[in-house]
Design a protein around this motif. Structure first.
Motif, mmCIF file in Angstrom:
data_model
loop_
_atom_site.group_PDB
_atom_site.id
_atom_site.type_symbol
_atom_site.label_atom_id
_atom_site.label_comp_id
_atom_site.label_asym_id
_atom_site.label_seq_id
_atom_site.Cartn_x
_atom_site.Cartn_y
_atom_site.Cartn_z
ATOM 1 N N GLY A 133 -119.191 -23.089 -44.713
ATOM 2 C CA GLY A 133 -120.325 -23.802 -44.137
ATOM 3 C C GLY A 133 -120.406 -23.680 -42.630
ATOM 4 O O GLY A 133 -121.258 -24.299 -42.001
ATOM 5 N N GLU A 134 -119.557 -22.864 -42.040
ATOM 6 C CA GLU A 134 -119.537 -22.727 -40.581
ATOM 7 C C GLU A 134 -120.532 -21.685 -40.099
ATOM 8 O O GLU A 134 -120.599 -20.578 -40.637
ATOM 9 N N ILE A 135 -121.280 -22.055 -39.061
ATOM 10 C CA ILE A 135 -122.150 -21.133 -38.360
ATOM 11 C C ILE A 135 -121.612 -21.077 -36.934
ATOM 12 O O ILE A 135 -121.609 -22.088 -36.232
ATOM 13 N N VAL A 136 -121.129 -19.913 -36.523
ATOM 14 C CA VAL A 136 -120.548 -19.753 -35.195
ATOM 15 C C VAL A 136 -121.602 -19.135 -34.284
ATOM 16 O O VAL A 136 -122.085 -18.028 -34.542
ATOM 17 N N LEU A 137 -121.942 -19.864 -33.230
ATOM 18 C CA LEU A 137 -122.966 -19.441 -32.281
ATOM 19 C C LEU A 137 -122.369 -18.503 -31.232
ATOM 20 O O LEU A 137 -121.144 -18.426 -31.083
ATOM 21 N N PRO A 138 -123.209 -17.802 -30.475
ATOM 22 C CA PRO A 138 -122.700 -16.896 -29.444
ATOM 23 C C PRO A 138 -121.780 -17.586 -28.425
ATOM 24 O O PRO A 138 -120.860 -16.973 -27.904
ATOM 25 N N SER A 139 -122.023 -18.855 -28.172
ATOM 26 C CA SER A 139 -121.194 -19.609 -27.224
ATOM 27 C C SER A 139 -119.821 -19.956 -27.787
ATOM 28 O O SER A 139 -118.956 -20.431 -27.059
ATOM 29 N N GLY A 140 -119.650 -19.767 -29.085
ATOM 30 C CA GLY A 140 -118.421 -20.179 -29.749
ATOM 31 C C GLY A 140 -118.550 -21.537 -30.421
ATOM 32 O O GLY A 140 -117.692 -21.934 -31.205
ATOM 33 N N GLN A 141 -119.629 -22.263 -30.105
ATOM 34 C CA GLN A 141 -119.879 -23.551 -30.752
ATOM 35 C C GLN A 141 -120.046 -23.325 -32.247
ATOM 36 O O GLN A 141 -120.612 -22.322 -32.677
ATOM 37 N N VAL A 142 -119.552 -24.280 -33.032
ATOM 38 C CA VAL A 142 -119.649 -24.182 -34.479
ATOM 39 C C VAL A 142 -120.557 -25.291 -35.008
ATOM 40 O O VAL A 142 -120.337 -26.469 -34.737
ATOM 41 N N LEU A 143 -121.586 -24.886 -35.738
ATOM 42 C CA LEU A 143 -122.424 -25.841 -36.464
ATOM 43 C C LEU A 143 -121.933 -25.846 -37.906
ATOM 44 O O LEU A 143 -121.395 -24.855 -38.388
ATOM 45 N N ARG A 144 -122.161 -26.932 -38.591
ATOM 46 C CA ARG A 144 -121.661 -27.043 -39.963
ATOM 47 C C ARG A 144 -122.807 -27.282 -40.943
ATOM 48 O O ARG A 144 -123.588 -28.208 -40.795
ATOM 49 N N ALA A 145 -122.833 -26.427 -41.932
ATOM 50 C CA ALA A 145 -123.728 -26.593 -43.075
ATOM 51 C C ALA A 145 -122.852 -27.018 -44.244
ATOM 52 O O ALA A 145 -121.622 -26.942 -44.170
ATOM 53 N N ARG A 146 -123.479 -27.444 -45.306
ATOM 54 C CA ARG A 146 -122.702 -27.774 -46.502
ATOM 55 C C ARG A 146 -122.145 -26.480 -47.080
ATOM 56 O O ARG A 146 -122.890 -25.530 -47.351
ATOM 57 N N PRO A 147 -120.823 -26.409 -47.271
ATOM 58 C CA PRO A 147 -120.252 -25.176 -47.837
ATOM 59 C C PRO A 147 -120.688 -24.976 -49.281
ATOM 60 O O PRO A 147 -121.000 -25.926 -49.990
ATOM 61 N N PHE A 148 -120.698 -23.731 -49.700
ATOM 62 C CA PHE A 148 -121.012 -23.392 -51.081
ATOM 63 C C PHE A 148 -119.891 -23.885 -51.994
ATOM 64 O O PHE A 148 -118.727 -23.908 -51.602
ATOM 65 N N SER A 149 -120.245 -24.216 -53.215
ATOM 66 C CA SER A 149 -119.238 -24.520 -54.229
ATOM 67 C C SER A 149 -118.496 -23.229 -54.566
ATOM 68 O O SER A 149 -118.966 -22.122 -54.256
ATOM 69 N N GLU A 150 -117.372 -23.350 -55.248
ATOM 70 C CA GLU A 150 -116.604 -22.156 -55.618
ATOM 71 C C GLU A 150 -117.444 -21.197 -56.472
ATOM 72 O O GLU A 150 -117.397 -19.979 -56.295
ATOM 73 N N ARG A 151 -118.221 -21.738 -57.401
ATOM 74 C CA ARG A 151 -119.051 -20.870 -58.259
ATOM 75 C C ARG A 151 -120.124 -20.161 -57.436
ATOM 76 O O ARG A 151 -120.407 -18.976 -57.659
ATOM 77 N N MET A 152 -120.720 -20.870 -56.486
ATOM 78 C CA MET A 152 -121.715 -20.244 -55.617
ATOM 79 C C MET A 152 -121.083 -19.115 -54.800
ATOM 80 O O MET A 152 -121.686 -18.054 -54.630
ATOM 81 N N VAL A 153 -119.873 -19.330 -54.311
ATOM 82 C CA VAL A 153 -119.165 -18.293 -53.557
ATOM 83 C C VAL A 153 -118.926 -17.079 -54.461
ATOM 84 O O VAL A 153 -119.116 -15.931 -54.036
#
Length: 177
Positions: free
Chosen positions: A133-153
Protein backbone atom coordinates in the motif's frame (compact mmCIF):
# COMPACT_ATOMS: atom_id res chain seq x y z
CA UNK A 1 4.96 -14.15 -14.28
CA UNK A 2 5.80 -12.09 -11.21
CA UNK A 3 5.08 -8.42 -11.51
CA UNK A 4 7.77 -6.10 -10.16
CA UNK A 5 6.70 -3.26 -7.88
CA UNK A 6 5.45 -0.55 -10.24
CA UNK A 7 7.85 2.41 -10.49
CA UNK A 8 7.14 4.82 -13.28
CA UNK A 9 6.41 8.21 -14.72
CA UNK A 10 3.13 9.85 -13.71
CA UNK A 11 0.29 10.69 -16.07
CA UNK A 12 -2.04 12.82 -13.94
CA UNK A 13 -5.78 13.18 -14.50
CA UNK A 14 -8.43 15.06 -12.56
CA UNK A 15 -11.76 14.29 -10.93
CA UNK A 16 -14.82 12.67 -12.51
CA UNK A 17 -13.03 11.01 -15.43
CA UNK A 18 -15.51 8.79 -17.25
CA UNK A 19 -14.31 5.33 -18.16
CA UNK A 20 -16.48 4.77 -21.20
CA UNK A 21 -16.53 8.36 -22.47
CA UNK A 22 -13.12 9.70 -21.49
CA UNK A 23 -10.62 6.93 -20.95
CA UNK A 24 -11.97 5.05 -23.97
CA UNK A 25 -14.71 5.80 -26.48
CA UNK A 26 -17.17 3.01 -25.78
CA UNK A 27 -19.43 4.07 -28.66
CA UNK A 28 -16.65 2.93 -31.00
CA UNK A 29 -16.11 -0.46 -29.34
CA UNK A 30 -19.68 -1.30 -28.34
CA UNK A 31 -20.29 -3.32 -31.52
CA UNK A 32 -17.60 -5.74 -30.36
CA UNK A 33 -18.96 -5.94 -26.81
CA UNK A 34 -18.74 -9.51 -25.56
CA UNK A 35 -16.19 -10.50 -28.21
CA UNK A 36 -12.39 -10.70 -28.05
CA UNK A 37 -10.74 -7.36 -27.31
CA UNK A 38 -9.06 -5.40 -30.08
CA UNK A 39 -6.14 -4.30 -27.90
CA UNK A 40 -4.60 -2.21 -30.68
CA UNK A 41 -7.79 -0.18 -31.09
CA UNK A 42 -8.20 0.18 -27.32
CA UNK A 43 -4.57 1.28 -26.92
CA UNK A 44 -4.97 3.84 -29.73
CA UNK A 45 -7.99 5.47 -28.08
CA UNK A 46 -6.84 5.25 -24.46
CA UNK A 47 -7.09 8.72 -22.86
CA UNK A 48 -6.90 10.44 -26.27
CA UNK A 49 -9.98 12.59 -25.55
CA UNK A 50 -8.35 13.92 -22.39
CA UNK A 51 -4.68 13.86 -23.40
CA UNK A 52 -4.31 13.46 -27.18
CA UNK A 53 -0.59 12.79 -26.77
CA UNK A 54 -1.12 9.83 -24.43
CA UNK A 55 -1.33 6.94 -26.95
CA UNK A 56 1.89 8.01 -28.68
CA UNK A 57 3.89 9.05 -25.62
CA UNK A 58 2.95 6.55 -22.90
CA UNK A 59 5.76 4.14 -22.03
CA UNK A 60 5.64 0.69 -20.43
CA UNK A 61 5.79 1.06 -16.66
CA UNK A 62 4.17 4.50 -16.51
CA UNK A 63 1.63 5.12 -13.73
CA UNK A 64 -1.76 6.82 -14.03
CA UNK A 65 -2.75 9.07 -11.13
CA UNK A 66 -6.39 10.11 -11.00
CA UNK A 67 -8.66 12.23 -8.88
CA UNK A 68 -11.98 11.50 -7.22
CA UNK A 69 -14.59 9.33 -8.94
CA UNK A 70 -12.02 8.10 -11.45
CA UNK A 71 -13.18 5.80 -14.28
CA UNK A 72 -16.85 5.99 -13.34
CA UNK A 73 -19.20 4.33 -15.85
CA UNK A 74 -16.76 1.80 -17.20
CA UNK A 75 -16.73 -1.55 -18.93
CA UNK A 76 -13.82 -4.01 -18.81
CA UNK A 77 -12.50 -2.50 -22.05
CA UNK A 78 -11.36 0.50 -19.99
CA UNK A 79 -9.03 -1.64 -17.88
CA UNK A 80 -7.82 -3.55 -20.94
CA UNK A 81 -7.04 -0.27 -22.74
CA UNK A 82 -5.03 1.08 -19.80
CA UNK A 83 -3.15 -2.18 -19.31
CA UNK A 84 -2.52 -2.59 -23.07
CA UNK A 85 -1.02 0.91 -23.07
CA UNK A 86 1.70 -0.35 -20.76
CA UNK A 87 0.47 1.32 -17.59
CA UNK A 88 1.87 -0.58 -14.59
CA UNK A 89 -0.51 0.81 -11.94
CA UNK A 90 -3.32 3.28 -11.36
CA UNK A 91 -3.39 5.33 -8.15
CA UNK A 92 -6.55 7.37 -7.53
CA UNK A 93 -8.25 9.50 -4.92
CA UNK A 94 -11.39 7.37 -5.27
CA UNK A 95 -13.19 5.11 -7.71
CA UNK A 96 -15.96 2.53 -7.75
CA UNK A 97 -15.16 -0.96 -6.49
CA UNK A 98 -16.12 -2.45 -9.86
CA UNK A 99 -13.24 -0.62 -11.55
CA UNK A 100 -10.77 -2.02 -9.00
CA UNK A 101 -12.10 -5.55 -9.56
CA UNK A 102 -12.26 -5.40 -13.37
CA UNK A 103 -8.78 -3.87 -13.57
CA UNK A 104 -7.25 -6.43 -11.23
CA UNK A 105 -8.81 -9.25 -13.26
CA UNK A 106 -6.75 -7.99 -16.24
CA UNK A 107 -3.60 -7.71 -14.10
CA UNK A 108 -3.82 -3.94 -13.61
CA UNK A 109 -3.53 -2.85 -9.96
CA UNK A 110 -5.69 0.10 -8.89
CA UNK A 111 -4.79 1.67 -5.55
CA UNK A 112 -6.94 4.18 -3.68
CA UNK A 113 -4.86 6.87 -1.99
CA UNK A 114 -6.56 10.08 -0.85
CA UNK A 115 -4.22 13.03 -1.33
CA UNK A 116 -2.30 11.56 -4.26
CA UNK A 117 -3.25 14.24 -6.81
CA UNK A 118 -1.97 17.07 -4.62
CA UNK A 119 1.25 15.17 -3.96
CA UNK A 120 2.43 14.48 -7.53
CA UNK A 121 2.79 16.16 -10.90
CA UNK A 122 2.98 14.89 -14.46
CA UNK A 123 6.30 13.27 -15.39
CA UNK A 124 7.43 12.71 -11.79
CA UNK A 125 8.52 9.16 -11.04
CA UNK A 126 6.78 7.36 -8.19
CA UNK A 127 6.72 3.84 -6.80
CA UNK A 128 3.34 2.26 -6.05
CA UNK A 129 3.38 -1.09 -4.23
CA UNK A 130 -0.04 -2.78 -4.11
CA UNK A 131 1.24 -5.44 -1.67
CA UNK A 132 2.23 -2.91 1.00
CA UNK A 133 0.00 0.00 0.00
CA UNK A 134 3.02 2.30 -0.09
CA UNK A 135 3.33 5.06 -2.66
CA UNK A 136 6.83 6.56 -2.58
CA UNK A 137 6.99 10.11 -3.92
CA UNK A 138 10.03 11.72 -5.58
CA UNK A 139 10.83 13.48 -2.29
CA UNK A 140 10.99 10.14 -0.51
CA UNK A 141 7.73 10.86 1.34
CA UNK A 142 5.52 7.79 1.63
CA UNK A 143 1.75 7.93 1.23
CA UNK A 144 -0.28 4.93 2.31
CA UNK A 145 -3.11 3.26 0.47
CA UNK A 146 -4.91 0.19 1.69
CA UNK A 147 -2.68 -2.78 0.81
CA UNK A 148 -4.03 -5.54 -1.40
CA UNK A 149 -5.17 -8.76 0.23
CA UNK A 150 -2.97 -11.81 -0.36
CA UNK A 151 -5.35 -13.10 -3.05
CA UNK A 152 -5.34 -9.73 -4.81
CA UNK A 153 -1.53 -9.76 -4.77
CA UNK A 154 -1.57 -13.27 -6.29
CA UNK A 155 -3.91 -12.12 -9.08
CA UNK A 156 -1.81 -9.02 -9.78
CA UNK A 157 1.50 -10.91 -9.79
CA UNK A 158 0.06 -13.57 -12.11
CA UNK A 159 -0.97 -10.92 -14.63
CA UNK A 160 -4.70 -11.34 -14.03
CA UNK A 161 -7.29 -13.81 -12.81
CA UNK A 162 -7.21 -16.08 -15.86
CA UNK A 163 -3.44 -16.68 -15.80
CA UNK A 164 -3.63 -17.35 -12.05
CA UNK A 165 -6.48 -19.82 -12.36
CA UNK A 166 -4.82 -21.59 -15.30
CA UNK A 167 -1.67 -22.02 -13.23
CA UNK A 168 -3.60 -23.21 -10.16
CA UNK A 169 -5.64 -25.72 -12.18
CA UNK A 170 -2.50 -26.99 -13.94
CA UNK A 171 -0.84 -27.50 -10.53
CA UNK A 172 -3.88 -29.39 -9.23
CA UNK A 173 -4.04 -31.58 -12.34
CA UNK A 174 -0.34 -32.38 -12.06
CA UNK A 175 -0.70 -33.23 -8.35
CA UNK A 176 -3.69 -35.47 -9.09
CA UNK A 177 -1.53 -37.49 -11.37
Amino acid sequence: MTEPVPRGRVWKFGDDVSGDDGIIEFAIVREGFGKAFDEDALRAMCFRRLRPEFPAEVRPGDIVVGGRNFAHHNHVEVSVAIRASGIAAVVVESCEAGFVRRALNTGLPVMICPGITAAVADDEVILADPATGEIVLPSGQVLRARPFSERMVQIWRAGGIIPLLEREFATRRAAAG
